[in-house]
Design a protein around this motif. Structure first.
Motif, mmCIF file in Angstrom:
data_model
loop_
_atom_site.group_PDB
_atom_site.id
_atom_site.type_symbol
_atom_site.label_atom_id
_atom_site.label_comp_id
_atom_site.label_asym_id
_atom_site.label_seq_id
_atom_site.Cartn_x
_atom_site.Cartn_y
_atom_site.Cartn_z
ATOM 1 N N PRO A 1 -2.717 -9.438 3.966
ATOM 2 C CA PRO A 1 -2.100 -10.690 3.172
ATOM 3 C C PRO A 1 -1.397 -10.238 1.509
ATOM 4 C CG PRO A 1 -4.870 -9.576 3.270
ATOM 5 C CD PRO A 1 -3.996 -8.541 3.464
ATOM 6 N N LEU A 2 -2.168 -8.817 1.049
ATOM 7 C CA LEU A 2 -0.894 -9.019 -0.194
ATOM 8 C C LEU A 2 0.432 -8.469 0.297
ATOM 9 C CD1 LEU A 2 -3.366 -6.313 -2.415
ATOM 10 C CD2 LEU A 2 -2.467 -8.765 -2.635
ATOM 11 N N ASP A 3 0.612 -7.811 1.232
ATOM 12 C CA ASP A 3 2.452 -7.690 1.958
ATOM 13 C C ASP A 3 3.336 -9.377 1.760
ATOM 14 O OD1 ASP A 3 2.136 -5.289 2.234
ATOM 15 O OD2 ASP A 3 1.852 -5.140 4.954
ATOM 16 N N PHE A 4 4.768 -8.935 0.519
ATOM 17 C CA PHE A 4 5.229 -9.790 0.514
ATOM 18 C C PHE A 4 6.320 -10.174 1.119
ATOM 19 C CE2 PHE A 4 5.657 -7.207 -3.384
ATOM 20 C CZ PHE A 4 7.096 -7.478 -3.423
ATOM 21 N N VAL A 5 6.862 -11.496 1.320
ATOM 22 C CA VAL A 5 7.879 -11.519 1.829
ATOM 23 C C VAL A 5 9.169 -11.221 0.822
ATOM 24 C CG1 VAL A 5 9.786 -13.019 2.923
ATOM 25 C CG2 VAL A 5 7.228 -12.771 3.248
ATOM 26 N N LYS B 1 1.129 -13.700 -13.719
ATOM 27 C CA LYS B 1 1.057 -12.226 -13.930
ATOM 28 C C LYS B 1 0.945 -11.778 -12.564
ATOM 29 C CE LYS B 1 -1.323 -10.553 -16.783
ATOM 30 N NZ LYS B 1 -2.493 -9.945 -17.894
ATOM 31 N N PHE B 2 0.051 -12.273 -11.397
ATOM 32 C CA PHE B 2 -0.493 -11.633 -10.144
ATOM 33 C C PHE B 2 -0.276 -13.486 -9.097
ATOM 34 C CE2 PHE B 2 -2.793 -11.443 -6.338
ATOM 35 C CZ PHE B 2 -2.038 -10.359 -5.765
ATOM 36 N N PRO B 3 0.548 -12.867 -7.861
ATOM 37 C CA PRO B 3 1.043 -12.223 -7.379
ATOM 38 C C PRO B 3 2.811 -11.798 -8.277
ATOM 39 C CG PRO B 3 1.227 -13.733 -5.764
ATOM 40 C CD PRO B 3 0.002 -14.303 -7.192
ATOM 41 N N HIS B 4 2.780 -12.703 -9.144
ATOM 42 C CA HIS B 4 4.645 -13.104 -8.813
ATOM 43 C C HIS B 4 4.995 -11.881 -9.692
ATOM 44 C CE1 HIS B 4 8.696 -14.083 -9.347
ATOM 45 N NE2 HIS B 4 8.753 -14.559 -10.403
ATOM 46 N N HIS B 5 3.987 -11.459 -10.766
ATOM 47 C CA HIS B 5 4.716 -10.575 -12.084
ATOM 48 C C HIS B 5 4.580 -9.431 -11.080
ATOM 49 C CE1 HIS B 5 5.929 -13.446 -15.599
ATOM 50 N NE2 HIS B 5 6.702 -13.373 -14.619
ATOM 51 N N GLU B 6 3.734 -9.146 -11.018
ATOM 52 C CA GLU B 6 3.150 -7.420 -9.995
ATOM 53 C C GLU B 6 4.208 -6.964 -8.567
ATOM 54 O OE1 GLU B 6 0.589 -4.832 -10.507
ATOM 55 O OE2 GLU B 6 -0.305 -6.775 -10.826
ATOM 56 N N ASN B 7 4.725 -8.661 -8.557
ATOM 57 C CA ASN B 7 5.986 -8.375 -7.035
ATOM 58 C C ASN B 7 6.783 -8.165 -7.679
ATOM 59 O OD1 ASN B 7 3.236 -8.323 -5.096
ATOM 60 N ND2 ASN B 7 4.080 -10.105 -4.682
ATOM 61 N N GLU B 8 6.900 -8.436 -8.819
ATOM 62 C CA GLU B 8 8.943 -8.664 -9.190
ATOM 63 C C GLU B 8 8.239 -6.993 -9.273
ATOM 64 O OE1 GLU B 8 10.982 -10.745 -12.190
ATOM 65 O OE2 GLU B 8 9.243 -11.989 -12.473
ATOM 66 N N ARG C 1 1.415 -1.314 -0.577
ATOM 67 C CA ARG C 1 0.347 0.150 -0.353
ATOM 68 C C ARG C 1 1.301 0.734 -0.449
ATOM 69 N NH1 ARG C 1 -5.585 -0.308 0.600
ATOM 70 N NH2 ARG C 1 -6.496 -2.400 1.050
ATOM 71 N N LYS C 2 2.215 1.580 0.137
ATOM 72 C CA LYS C 2 3.156 2.519 0.028
ATOM 73 C C LYS C 2 3.525 2.487 -1.558
ATOM 74 C CE LYS C 2 4.352 2.129 5.336
ATOM 75 N NZ LYS C 2 5.479 2.387 6.342
ATOM 76 N N LEU C 3 3.011 1.653 -2.315
ATOM 77 C CA LEU C 3 3.950 1.789 -3.318
ATOM 78 C C LEU C 3 2.589 2.351 -4.166
ATOM 79 C CD1 LEU C 3 6.588 1.637 -5.527
ATOM 80 C CD2 LEU C 3 4.996 -1.219 -6.176
ATOM 81 N N LYS C 4 2.869 3.381 -4.786
ATOM 82 C CA LYS C 4 1.517 3.704 -5.417
ATOM 83 C C LYS C 4 1.796 3.176 -7.110
ATOM 84 C CE LYS C 4 0.419 8.352 -7.853
ATOM 85 N NZ LYS C 4 0.682 9.489 -8.096
ATOM 86 N N GLY C 5 0.785 2.881 -7.581
ATOM 87 C CA GLY C 5 0.238 2.135 -8.698
ATOM 88 C C GLY C 5 0.377 0.473 -8.483
ATOM 89 N N ASN D 1 -7.064 -2.631 -8.789
ATOM 90 C CA ASN D 1 -6.756 -1.605 -7.819
ATOM 91 C C ASN D 1 -6.522 -2.582 -6.396
ATOM 92 O OD1 ASN D 1 -8.684 -1.951 -6.249
ATOM 93 N ND2 ASN D 1 -9.737 -0.394 -7.596
ATOM 94 N N ILE D 2 -6.372 -2.627 -5.497
ATOM 95 C CA ILE D 2 -5.357 -2.937 -4.453
ATOM 96 C C ILE D 2 -6.577 -4.105 -3.602
ATOM 97 C CG2 ILE D 2 -4.425 -3.006 -2.061
ATOM 98 C CD1 ILE D 2 -2.841 -0.910 -2.834
ATOM 99 N N ASP D 3 -7.143 -3.019 -3.230
ATOM 100 C CA ASP D 3 -8.727 -3.407 -2.489
ATOM 101 C C ASP D 3 -9.689 -4.570 -3.638
ATOM 102 O OD1 ASP D 3 -8.583 -1.299 -0.865
ATOM 103 O OD2 ASP D 3 -9.500 -0.538 -1.947
ATOM 104 N N ASP D 4 -9.386 -4.394 -4.957
ATOM 105 C CA ASP D 4 -9.586 -5.592 -5.763
ATOM 106 C C ASP D 4 -8.972 -6.813 -5.343
ATOM 107 O OD1 ASP D 4 -12.391 -4.278 -6.277
ATOM 108 O OD2 ASP D 4 -11.448 -3.656 -8.116
#
Length: 317
Positions: A39-43, A92-99, A8-12, A20-23
């Motif tokens: 729960p979306l935060d990743f290690v 695509k999600f979550p791996h590439h989104e997190n990359e 949530r601290k990263l815009k976009g 969006n993050i809520d979806d």
């Protein structure tokens, strides 16, 4: 011991999957733990358990999060940004989104310019997995099929579409590729001339790498070659054949000698003997014997074509 990325601290965040993050949060199955704010935060760094591989760090013994290794390799080898990042639709999600999140947050610039997500491979309309016993490697497939047949099979579906492997589909591909080889068979060397097929091919390939439509252009060109042959314009047919080979080369196709491809994997001497026997029967007006030999060739998956220059044949499937 764990270090997490607070999305949530990263815009976009979510721009790759266009949500969006809520979806994204409503669809996640990850439980909120006391180590995560969301729960979306990743290690980014994971504390190692007993007997697990570990490295020393400011946060204690542990190992990188599984998203980190991809960002590290890509940035180290290709730089940032690099041109094309590929992968399966399931990544695509979550791996590439997190990359994207960790790479762009760390470096302050885009991670990759273009993303291409491919459809998943199925075996006889089932997901390929070792647990189902339908797991095939490219080495397994190349033991049974020519490399160009495998290439054509992959290109016949748009890269974003699922791909269904079956022996029936591979036989159909073999026949389709044989039609292209038949079009350029026994033609003299021509010259490459600019034509409408070249423009059509480039246009559809520029449209999100539309390889199925590009193959369709190759078949239109093959039909034009055959039409020129039928009209006796061998020079034009030869020039168009050069264009066909040049365009197909872009896709890694039509790189074999046509005769070798069309007759590969069969007993050539036996086939030639049957064709000679059929010709003799026709000369003697023994039509029943000629038909019997044609039927025998058909059972051997051999197609024959009678013409002014004699009988040509090719392996079917």
């Amino acid at each position: 011991g764990d270090v997490c990325f607070e999305v949530r601290k990263l815009k976009g965040y979510g721009k790759l999957s266009h949500r969006n993050i809520d979806d994204l949060r409503s669809g996640t199955r990850v439980d909120v733990s006391d180590k995560k704010n969301d729960p979306l935060d990743f290690v980014l760094w994971k504390r190692s358990k007993k007997d697990e591989p570990s490295w020393d760090s400011p946060w204690g013994a542990g190992r990188p999060g599984w998203h980190i290794e991809c960002s590290a390799m890509a940035t180290s080898i290709l730089g940032q940004p690099f041109d094309i990042h590929g992968g399966g639709m399931d990544l695509k999600f979550p791996h590439h989104e997190n990359e994207i999140a960790q790479s762009e947050a760390a470096c302050g610039r885009d991670f990759a310019n273009t993303w291409m997500h491919v459809g998943l491979l199925q075996i006889n309309k089932e997901k390929m997995s070792k647990s189902l016993g339908n797991f095939l490697t490219i080495r397994d497939i190349l033991k049974k099929h020519d490399m160009e047949v495998v290439r054509y099979f992959m290109l016949a579906s748009h890269y974003r579409s699922p791909v269904n492997y079956s022996e029936g589909n591979m036989q159909a591909v073999q026949q389709s590729l044989s039609r292209l080889y038949t079009a350029i068979r026994d033609l003299p060397e021509g010259i490459i001339e600019e034509n409408r097929y070249t423009h059509q091919f480039i246009e559809v390939m520029n449209d999100d790498f539309n390889s199925p439509q590009a193959l369709s252009v190759l078949f239109d060109l093959a039909r034009e070659i055959n039409r020129c042959r039928d009209q006796g314009d061998e020079e034009k047919a030869a020039n168009l054949a050069m264009s066909l080979k040049e365009l197909a080369k872009t896709l890694g196709l039509l790189q074999h000698d046509p005769e070798s491809f069309l007759k590969g994997g069969v007993d050539v001497e036996k086939i030639e003997a049957l064709i000679a026997a059929r010709l003799q029967a026709r000369q003697q007006k023994d039509w029943a014997e000629a038909d019997r030999i044609r039927d025998e060739l058909d059972k051997l998956n051999i197609d024959i074509q009678d013409g002014a220059s004699g009988t040509q044949w090719r392996r079917r499937g």
